[in-house]
Motif scaffolding. Structure first.
Motif, PDB file in Angstrom:
ATOM      1  N   THR A 398      27.932   6.405   8.260  1.00  0.00           N
ATOM      2  CA  THR A 398      28.323   7.052   7.032  1.00  0.00           C
ATOM      3  C   THR A 398      28.221   6.165   5.805  1.00  0.00           C
ATOM      4  OG1 THR A 398      30.601   6.445   7.155  1.00  0.00           O
ATOM      5  CG2 THR A 398      29.925   8.451   7.905  1.00  0.00           C
ATOM      6  N   ASN A 399      27.590   4.868   6.175  1.00  0.00           N
ATOM      7  CA  ASN A 399      27.442   3.789   4.877  1.00  0.00           C
ATOM      8  C   ASN A 399      26.722   4.334   3.724  1.00  0.00           C
ATOM      9  OD1 ASN A 399      24.693   2.380   5.403  1.00  0.00           O
ATOM     10  ND2 ASN A 399      25.327   2.603   7.168  1.00  0.00           N
ATOM     11  N   PRO A 400      25.686   5.075   3.843  1.00  0.00           N
ATOM     12  CA  PRO A 400      24.909   5.653   2.702  1.00  0.00           C
ATOM     13  C   PRO A 400      25.798   6.312   1.763  1.00  0.00           C
ATOM     14  CG  PRO A 400      23.554   5.920   4.485  1.00  0.00           C
ATOM     15  CD  PRO A 400      24.837   5.594   5.020  1.00  0.00           C
ATOM     16  N   ILE A 401      26.708   7.360   2.317  1.00  0.00           N
ATOM     17  CA  ILE A 401      27.412   7.808   1.383  1.00  0.00           C
ATOM     18  C   ILE A 401      28.480   7.138   0.831  1.00  0.00           C
ATOM     19  CG2 ILE A 401      29.057   9.923   1.519  1.00  0.00           C
ATOM     20  CD1 ILE A 401      27.541  11.049   3.739  1.00  0.00           C
ATOM     21  N   LEU A 433      23.019  -0.311 -11.695  1.00  0.00           N
ATOM     22  CA  LEU A 433      23.290  -0.063 -10.385  1.00  0.00           C
ATOM     23  C   LEU A 433      22.064   0.423  -9.620  1.00  0.00           C
ATOM     24  CD1 LEU A 433      26.907   0.480  -9.261  1.00  0.00           C
ATOM     25  CD2 LEU A 433      24.870   1.582  -8.116  1.00  0.00           C
ATOM     26  N   GLY A 434      21.775  -0.429  -8.561  1.00  0.00           N
ATOM     27  CA  GLY A 434      20.635   0.104  -7.682  1.00  0.00           C
ATOM     28  C   GLY A 434      21.086   0.147  -6.361  1.00  0.00           C
ATOM     29  N   ILE A 435      20.884   1.196  -5.232  1.00  0.00           N
ATOM     30  CA  ILE A 435      21.003   1.476  -4.041  1.00  0.00           C
ATOM     31  C   ILE A 435      19.938   1.629  -3.135  1.00  0.00           C
ATOM     32  CG2 ILE A 435      22.463   2.528  -2.199  1.00  0.00           C
ATOM     33  CD1 ILE A 435      24.584   3.044  -4.434  1.00  0.00           C
ATOM     34  N   ASN A 436      19.768   1.003  -2.114  1.00  0.00           N
ATOM     35  CA  ASN A 436      18.609   1.519  -1.071  1.00  0.00           C
ATOM     36  C   ASN A 436      19.248   1.556   0.440  1.00  0.00           C
ATOM     37  OD1 ASN A 436      15.983   2.251  -0.218  1.00  0.00           O
ATOM     38  ND2 ASN A 436      15.795   0.048   0.264  1.00  0.00           N
ATOM     39  N   SER A 437      18.707   2.247   1.164  1.00  0.00           N
ATOM     40  CA  SER A 437      19.091   2.263   2.869  1.00  0.00           C
ATOM     41  C   SER A 437      18.081   2.053   3.520  1.00  0.00           C
ATOM     42  CB  SER A 437      19.793   3.497   3.220  1.00  0.00           C
ATOM     43  OG  SER A 437      20.843   3.661   2.007  1.00  0.00           O
ATOM     44  N   ARG A 479      14.855   7.069   0.183  1.00  0.00           N
ATOM     45  CA  ARG A 479      15.314   6.949   1.578  1.00  0.00           C
ATOM     46  C   ARG A 479      16.797   7.271   1.507  1.00  0.00           C
ATOM     47  NH1 ARG A 479      16.079   7.379   6.826  1.00  0.00           N
ATOM     48  NH2 ARG A 479      16.803   5.470   8.016  1.00  0.00           N
ATOM     49  N   THR A 480      17.694   6.695   0.579  1.00  0.00           N
ATOM     50  CA  THR A 480      18.980   6.935   0.355  1.00  0.00           C
ATOM     51  C   THR A 480      19.268   8.376  -0.221  1.00  0.00           C
ATOM     52  OG1 THR A 480      19.618   4.607  -0.354  1.00  0.00           O
ATOM     53  CG2 THR A 480      21.169   6.145  -0.751  1.00  0.00           C
ATOM     54  N   MET A 504       7.472   4.598  -6.457  1.00  0.00           N
ATOM     55  CA  MET A 504       8.467   4.742  -5.726  1.00  0.00           C
ATOM     56  C   MET A 504       9.135   5.930  -6.211  1.00  0.00           C
ATOM     57  SD  MET A 504      10.066   1.121  -4.493  1.00  0.00           S
ATOM     58  CE  MET A 504      10.957   1.713  -3.277  1.00  0.00           C
ATOM     59  N   ASP A 505       9.750   6.696  -5.255  1.00  0.00           N
ATOM     60  CA  ASP A 505      10.629   8.165  -5.740  1.00  0.00           C
ATOM     61  C   ASP A 505      11.994   7.453  -6.139  1.00  0.00           C
ATOM     62  OD1 ASP A 505       8.616   9.836  -3.475  1.00  0.00           O
ATOM     63  OD2 ASP A 505       8.649  10.434  -5.903  1.00  0.00           O
ATOM     64  N   MET A 506      12.460   8.056  -7.331  1.00  0.00           N
ATOM     65  CA  MET A 506      13.812   7.443  -7.586  1.00  0.00           C
ATOM     66  C   MET A 506      14.746   8.484  -8.072  1.00  0.00           C
ATOM     67  SD  MET A 506      13.467   3.727  -9.631  1.00  0.00           S
ATOM     68  CE  MET A 506      12.222   2.688  -9.103  1.00  0.00           C
TER      69      MET A 506
END
Length: 546
Positions: A398-401, A433-437, A479-480, A504-506
Motif C-alpha cells: 500500500t506504499n503508493p497510496i 513535491l514529486g512521487i514515483n513508484s 507508474r504511481t 514522461m506522462d505526469m
C-alpha cells in the motif's frame, strides 16, 4: 532505415547509416543520435566503474587514490591530484595522486583561499585555466616536459558540505561528455568520502560501548574478589571468637592471675571487630559505586541506541547490532518522494543563520511526523530538499497510496504556514513535491559510518517528478498514477520532456475521491476507503511479488 531506427531505440548504438547524399538529413540526424547515445553510454559506464572502484570497506586514502586515478585515466588527463578537506585544521591535505613524476614539486597542503586548490575550496566553484604558464604547472613524464593546455580544479560537495578538491592537468581540453562525467563523478566521490567520515564516527561510538562493557566486567570481577576476601575475614573472625572462648574457659581456673591478660585480649577483639566493620563499609561503598557505574553505562548504551535509530531504520539498526553488518535488499514495489522549496534562496538571504536553521527544522520536523504517521521511512535531507520512501525496509503493497496521502498532507501544512505568514505581512516558501513508484535497491553504505539509502531508476524518476512539478501541488508519474487512480482525483498534465528521460506522462493529485473521504471533503479517509484498500492489497498481490 526503419529497422535501424528501431534497433537504436532499443539501445543498440552500434548501428549507423551511410549518407547517400548531402541532402539525406534524416541519416545525418540518426548518426548524430547514435553518437549522442554512445557518449551517454560511455558516461554511464564510466560512473558505474568509478562507483565499483571506490566501493567497499576503504579508507579515505584508498578512496582518494582510486578515484583520482580512475578519473584521470577516463578523461585522458596527464596528471591528477585529490585533496581532502581537514575541518579541524581548515586545510586541504593531499591524499591521492596520479602520474606525478616528482612528488617534491607537488604541494601537500593548502589553506582556504591559498592557490588554485584553496580558491576552489573557498568559493566552492570549479575553476578552469586555459592560459597556463610554466610557473603555474609543468607536466613531466618519461617522454616530455611541457605546460598543460588546461588546468582544472573542482570542489567535492555533498549536501552543500565540502569534502575536498579534485585537480587535473591535461594536454587537451575536456569535451562536453567529459564535463558531464566530471559533474556526476564529483558527487559520487564526495558521497563516498562522506560515507567514510560517517563510518569513522559510528565505529568510534561502538568502540566506546565496548570499552564501557569491558570496564563493567572488570569491576564485577573486582567485587567478586572483594566478596571472597570478606568471607575469608569473617571465617577468621569466627575462628578468633572460638579461640577466645577456649581461652576464657581455661582462664576461669586461674581468673585472678589472668585477669589483666583477659582484658588485653578483649581490647584486641574490639580492634579487630572495628577493622572488619571498616572493611565492610568500604565494600558497601564499592558496591554502590559499581551500581552507579552500571546505571551510567546503561544510560550511555541507551544514548548510543537512540543515536543509531536516528541514523537507521529500526529493523536495519537491530540487524546491524545483531550481525555486525546489513545486507543490501531489492524491493519490487517502493514509492519515493522528493520535495524542494521555491523561493528558499531568496528568503535565506534575508534571514540570519539561526533563524534559517530553526525555520527549516520546524518544517522538516512536521514532515517527519507526517511520514511516520503514514508508515513511510525518512531517507535524508539534502540542504532544503527532503527525501523519503515507502515499502521499506519492511515491504508492503500500500506504499503508493500512503505516499500520496502524505504528499497531500505536507502540501496542506505548507499552505497553512504560507497563509499564517501572509497575515503577518511576510513571504514564505512554496513547495514542489514529486512521487514515483517502482523497483529500488536499499541498504547501508560502508562499514564505518552508516547511512541508509535507496538507489535505482525509480529514485531518479522521482527526482524528475519534483523538478518538473509546481509549487503547492503533488506531481506523480504514470507508474504511481496507475497504482492510486482508484483512490484519488488526478489531473492529467500530458507528456512533459524530462532531462535524461525523454517524454514522461505526469499527473497532479488534487484530493481523495469524495466517496472515499470523511464528509466528502477529499481530505481524511473514511471507512469505505479502508475497505477498498484491503481489496486493493489482494488484487495487487496477484501481480506483484515483494
Amino acid at each position: 532505415m526503419v529497422q535501424i531506427a528501431r534497433r537504436i531505440s532499443d539501445g543498440d548504438t552500434s548501428q549507423s547509416i551511410r549518407v547517400k547524399s548531402e541532402h539525406d538529413a534524416l541519416a545525418n540526424s540518426i548518426n548524430q543520435m547514435i553518437d549522442h547515445f554512445k557518449k551517454q553510454n560511455r558516461i554511464t559506464e564510466g560512473l558505474n566503474d568509478l562507483t565499483k572502484s571506490i566501493s567497499g570497506n576503504l579508507t579515505p586514502v584508498e578512496i582518494a587514490n582510486r578515484a583520482v586515478s580512475f578519473v584521470s585515466r577516463f578523461l585522458e588527463a596527464a596528471q591528477g591530484a585529490l585533496y581532502v578537506y581537514n575541518r579541524e585544521k581548515e586545510s586541504l591535505d593531499l591524499l591521492g595522486t596520479y602520474a606525478f613524476a616528482e612528488r617534491d614539486s607537488l604541494s601537500n597542503h593548502f589553506k582556504l583561499g591559498e592557490g588554485l586548490v584553496g580558491q576552489v575550496a573557498l568559493e566552492r566553484k570549479e575553476i578552469l585555466l586555459r592560459s597556463v604558464s610554466r610557473k603555474e604547472a609543468l607536466i613531466t613524464t618519461g617522454l616530455v616536459q611541457e605546460v598543460p593546455r588546461v588546468l582544472f580544479a573542482t570542489p567535492l560537495l555533498h549536501e552543500e558540505e565540502l569534502y575536498g578538491v579534485l585537480e587535473l592537468a591535461s594536454f587537451h581540453d575536456f569535451d562536453e561528455a567529459g564535463r558531464i562525467f566530471l559533474g556526476d563523478a564529483n558527487k559520487i566521490i564526495a558521497i563516498y568520502l562522506h560515507t567514510a567520515d560517517q563510518n569513522e564516527k559510528v565505529k568510534h561510538l561502538l568502540q566506546v560501548a565496548e570499552e564501557a562493557k569491558a570496564l563493567s566486567e572488570a569491576k564485577t570481577q573486582e567485587v567478586m574478589m572483594i566478596n571472597t576476601q570478606l568471607e575469608q575475614n569473617q571465617e577468621e573472625l569466627r575462628a578468633s571468637a572460638e579461640e577466645l572462648n577456649q581461652r576464657s574457659r581455661e582462664l576461669e581456673i586461674a581468673n585472678t592471675e589472668m585477669d589483666e591478660l583477659n582484658q588485653n585480649l578483649e581490647k584486641r577483639i574490639e580492634a579487630r571487630t572495628h577493622e572488619i566493620n571498616q572493611q565492610k563499609e568500604e565494600i558497601m561503598a564499592q558496591r554502590d559505586n559499581l551500581e552507579k557505574a552500571n546505571l551510567e553505562l546503561e544510560a550511555e548504551k541507551e544514548k548510543a541506541d537512540k543515536l543509531l535509530l536516528n541514523i537507521l531504520p529500526e529493523e536495519i539498526a537491530e540487524e546491524l547490532k545483531t550481525k555486525g553488518k546489513t545486507d543490501t535488499r531489492y524491493y519490487k514495489l517502493s514509492s519515493v518522494m522528493f520535495t524542494d522549496f521555491e523561493g528558499f534562496t531568496r528568503s535565506a538571504s534575508n534571514m540570519g543563520p539561526t533563524e534559517l536553521v530553526e525555520s527549516l527544522n520546524e518544517v522538516f520536523a512536521e514532515f517527519d511526523e507526517i511520514i511516520e504517521k503514514h508508515n513511510l521511512e525518512k531517507i535524508k535531507t539534502l540542504g532544503d530538499g527532503y527525501m523519503c520512501a515507502g515499502g521499506l525496509p519492511v515491504p508492503n503493497l500500500t506504499n503508493p497510496i500512503e505516499m500520496v496521502l502524505a504528499g497531500l498532507e505536507i502540501q496542506r501544512y505548507m499552505h497553512k504556514k504560507k497563509m499564517e505568514k501572509k497575515l503577518q505581512g511576510e513571504d514564505y516558501w512554496g513547495l514542489r513535491l514529486g512521487i514515483n513508484s517502482g523497483e529500488v535497491i536499499a541498504g547501508v553504505i560502508g562499514t564505518r559510518k552508516f547511512a541508509y539509502d535507496v538507489w535505482g531508476d525509480t529514485v531518479n524518476a522521482a527526482s524528475r517528478m519534483e523538478s518538473n512539478g509546481e509549487s503547492g501541488k503533488v506531481n506523480i508519474s504514470q507508474r504511481t498514477y496507475e497504482l492510486v487512480k482508484d483512490f484519488f482525483i488526478c489531473d492529467y498534465r500530458g507528456k512533459l520532456v524530462v532531462k535524461g528521460k525523454g517524454e514522461m506522462d505526469m499527473y497532479f493529485v488534487r484530493a481523495l475521491k469524495p466517496e472515499l473521504s470523511i464528509g466528502g471533503l477529499g481530505i481524511e479517509p473514511n471507512e469505505l476507503f479502508y475497505q477498498n484498500l484491503k481489496a486493493y492489497e489482494l488484487n495487487i498481490l496477484s501481480s506483484i511479488e515483494l
